[in-house]
Structures are given as C-alpha cells and as structure tokens.
Design a protein around this motif. Sequence first.
Motif, PDB file in Angstrom:
ATOM      1  N   ALA A 181       0.930  -1.208   0.005  1.00 23.91           N
ATOM      2  CA  ALA A 181      -0.054   0.147  -0.095  1.00 23.91           C
ATOM      3  C   ALA A 181       0.912   1.088  -0.177  1.00 23.91           C
ATOM      4  CB  ALA A 181      -0.921   0.169   1.021  1.00 23.91           C
ATOM      5  N   GLY A 182       2.101   0.755   0.202  1.00 22.55           N
ATOM      6  CA  GLY A 182       3.002   2.280  -0.017  1.00 22.55           C
ATOM      7  C   GLY A 182       3.676   2.644   1.419  1.00 22.55           C
ATOM      8  N   GLY A 183       3.423   1.894   2.452  1.00 20.53           N
ATOM      9  CA  GLY A 183       3.893   2.257   3.568  1.00 20.53           C
ATOM     10  C   GLY A 183       2.987   2.572   4.822  1.00 20.53           C
ATOM     11  N   PRO A 184       3.274   2.718   5.840  1.00 16.92           N
ATOM     12  CA  PRO A 184       2.094   2.649   6.931  1.00 16.92           C
ATOM     13  C   PRO A 184       1.327   3.885   6.939  1.00 16.92           C
ATOM     14  CG  PRO A 184       4.347   3.365   7.824  1.00 16.92           C
ATOM     15  CD  PRO A 184       4.665   2.851   6.440  1.00 16.92           C
ATOM     16  N   LYS A 185       0.170   3.999   7.181  1.00 11.08           N
ATOM     17  CA  LYS A 185      -0.813   5.077   7.163  1.00 11.08           C
ATOM     18  C   LYS A 185      -0.323   6.172   8.219  1.00 11.08           C
ATOM     19  CE  LYS A 185      -4.841   2.504   6.302  1.00 11.08           C
ATOM     20  NZ  LYS A 185      -6.334   2.063   6.785  1.00 11.08           N
TER      21      LYS A 185
END
Length: 104
Positions: A43-47
């Motif tokens: 998902a592109g890294g942590p939120k």
Amino acid sequence: MKIWLGEPEQTANFALPIAVERTPELPKRRKRDRDREERIRLAGGPKPSLREKAYAFARGRATVRTYDFTAIGIPRHYLTWMCEEGLLEKVGYGVYRAVDREAA
C-alpha cells in the motif's frame, strides 16, 4: 586419562554434557503478522497517525473547528494533547489553529 576412539555414528556416555554452539533462532512470526506487513508494504507504507493527519488538516486551513476534526475521525482529546505539545493553538472555544514549527 581415557580417550574414546569410537566410530563417528556412535555416541559416548560422557560424565558431563558437551556444549554445542548453535545460532540463536529468530522468533517465528504469525502468518497474519506477515500478511499485514505485506499489505502495508504494497500500500506504500504505513498510514499517517491521527496526530499527523490532524496537523496536516489544520495546516491547510486558517482555523479549524472541533467539529471539523471529529468529522474526519480525530477524537477531541487529541486536540488537547496537540495543544500541550505545541502543534495546535487554541484560538477560541472549539476553534484551533496550527502553529508553524520552525526548523531546529
């Protein structure tokens, strides 16, 4: 002094155990933890955290009401914490403004 000359596949009955060095085993992770890490990576890294989300929201506006924060999912007690940390400034009742942070 006794010397044991046995075959390699034979074992001897020694009085004291012989310590064998082993590499420490890494703790095994559960499958759901591995799957979660993989989803986050894809998902592109942590939120961003709620604090980061609230600060970015406030920086984009001149003043923000408590209602606006709760509408995007930020609990009201976060606003108090952020005021104590110096990220937000309370302008009036239920009205906040982002404090411009200077580079150190």
